[in-house]
Motif scaffolding. Structure first.
Motif, short mmCIF file in Angstrom:
data_model
loop_
_atom_site.label_atom_id
_atom_site.label_comp_id
_atom_site.label_asym_id
_atom_site.label_seq_id
_atom_site.Cartn_x
_atom_site.Cartn_y
_atom_site.Cartn_z
N ARG A 25 -6.44 2.22 -15.95
CA ARG A 25 -6.15 1.14 -15.00
C ARG A 25 -5.68 1.69 -13.67
NH1 ARG A 25 -2.29 -2.42 -18.22
NH2 ARG A 25 -3.10 -1.66 -20.17
N LEU A 29 -7.58 1.30 -10.12
CA LEU A 29 -6.92 0.81 -8.91
C LEU A 29 -7.15 1.79 -7.76
CD1 LEU A 29 -5.05 -1.12 -7.34
CD2 LEU A 29 -3.12 0.21 -8.25
N HIS A 33 -9.28 1.08 -4.38
CA HIS A 33 -8.63 1.32 -3.09
C HIS A 33 -9.50 2.25 -2.24
CE1 HIS A 33 -4.67 2.40 -0.84
NE2 HIS A 33 -5.69 2.39 -0.04
N GLY A 147 -1.39 -8.71 -2.64
CA GLY A 147 -1.96 -8.30 -3.92
C GLY A 147 -1.89 -6.80 -4.12
N PHE A 151 0.07 -4.87 -7.10
CA PHE A 151 -0.58 -3.91 -8.00
C PHE A 151 0.11 -2.56 -7.97
CE2 PHE A 151 -4.70 -6.42 -7.43
CZ PHE A 151 -4.49 -7.12 -8.61
N TYR A 152 0.35 -2.03 -6.78
CA TYR A 152 1.01 -0.73 -6.68
C TYR A 152 2.45 -0.81 -7.16
CZ TYR A 152 -2.82 1.82 -4.56
OH TYR A 152 -4.01 2.45 -4.34
N TRP A 154 3.64 -2.84 -9.43
CA TRP A 154 3.63 -2.93 -10.89
C TRP A 154 3.49 -1.55 -11.50
CZ3 TRP A 154 0.08 -1.76 -14.71
CH2 TRP A 154 0.40 -2.23 -15.99
#
Length: 194
Positions: A25, A29, A33, A147, A151-152, A154
């Protein structure tokens, strides 16, 4: 025909969360990116007027126009191109971070992007709510950067340190994990066949 383990129990069929899944995951990501940064950075450098629309610049009916006559718009385009160059550079940084085995460096990059995207979200939100040239379509930018910050954030706040190490490093340092992964793949293949 059901498969039964050596202890006489059927294997659990629920979802399992392994460090490999979390690592994948994080790698996904970073890959997303990389792709988005490369595309957006290239577009900002080559076609700054596309991003000038978010800053209140009017559409003049020409997709490929390079330099407008208005000095303020030219200055805006220079700033957009410089920012585009930074974004394009980020694509290369993130691409190489995906391939490093240094968990501390990967975690540091994730933390840095969490901070950068959080601050960017706040700046865009403030600007959107206080500046008259901003349009409702700019909520896309606010939501995009929020967002990315989530994400980062988390990954930074809720992922254990081993998640940041590359898969190669874990397999090299822990051959028993490689064996366990091999056994899991074989069991999964048997379930599919039966």
């Amino acid at each position: 025909m059901s498969s039964v383990s050596a202890k006489g129990k059927a294997p659990e069929s629920g979802p399992t969360t392994s460090p490999f899944d979390k690592k994948r995951r994080l790698d996904l990501l970073l890959l997303a990116h990389t792709i988005v940064a490369a595309v957006c950075g290239s577009l900002a450098v080559l076609f700054p007027h596309l991003f000038g629309l978010f800053l209140g610049e009017g559409w003049h009916g020409a997709f490929l126009r390079w330099n407008p006559d208005d000095p303020q718009v030219k200055l805006t385009h220079v700033i957009i191109r410089l920012y585009g160059a930074l974004i394009l550079g980020q694509a290369f940084i993130v691409w190489h971070v995906r391939h490093t085995a240094d968990g501390a460096m990967r975690r540091g990059i994730v933390r840095a992007y969490f901070v950068v995207f959080s601050i960017t979200s706040l700046v865009l939100l403030r600007s959107h709510l206080t500046d008259q040239t901003w349009h409702m379509s700019n909520w896309v930018n606010v939501l995009l950067f929020t967002g990315l910050a989530i994400f980062y954030g988390w990954f930074y706040w809720f992922s254990p340190p081993p998640v940041f190490e590359s898969l190669d490093k874990v397999v090299i340092e822990c051959p028993e994990i490689l064996f366990a992964l091999h056994v899991k793949v074989q069991l999964d293949e048997r379930r599919v066949v039966h």
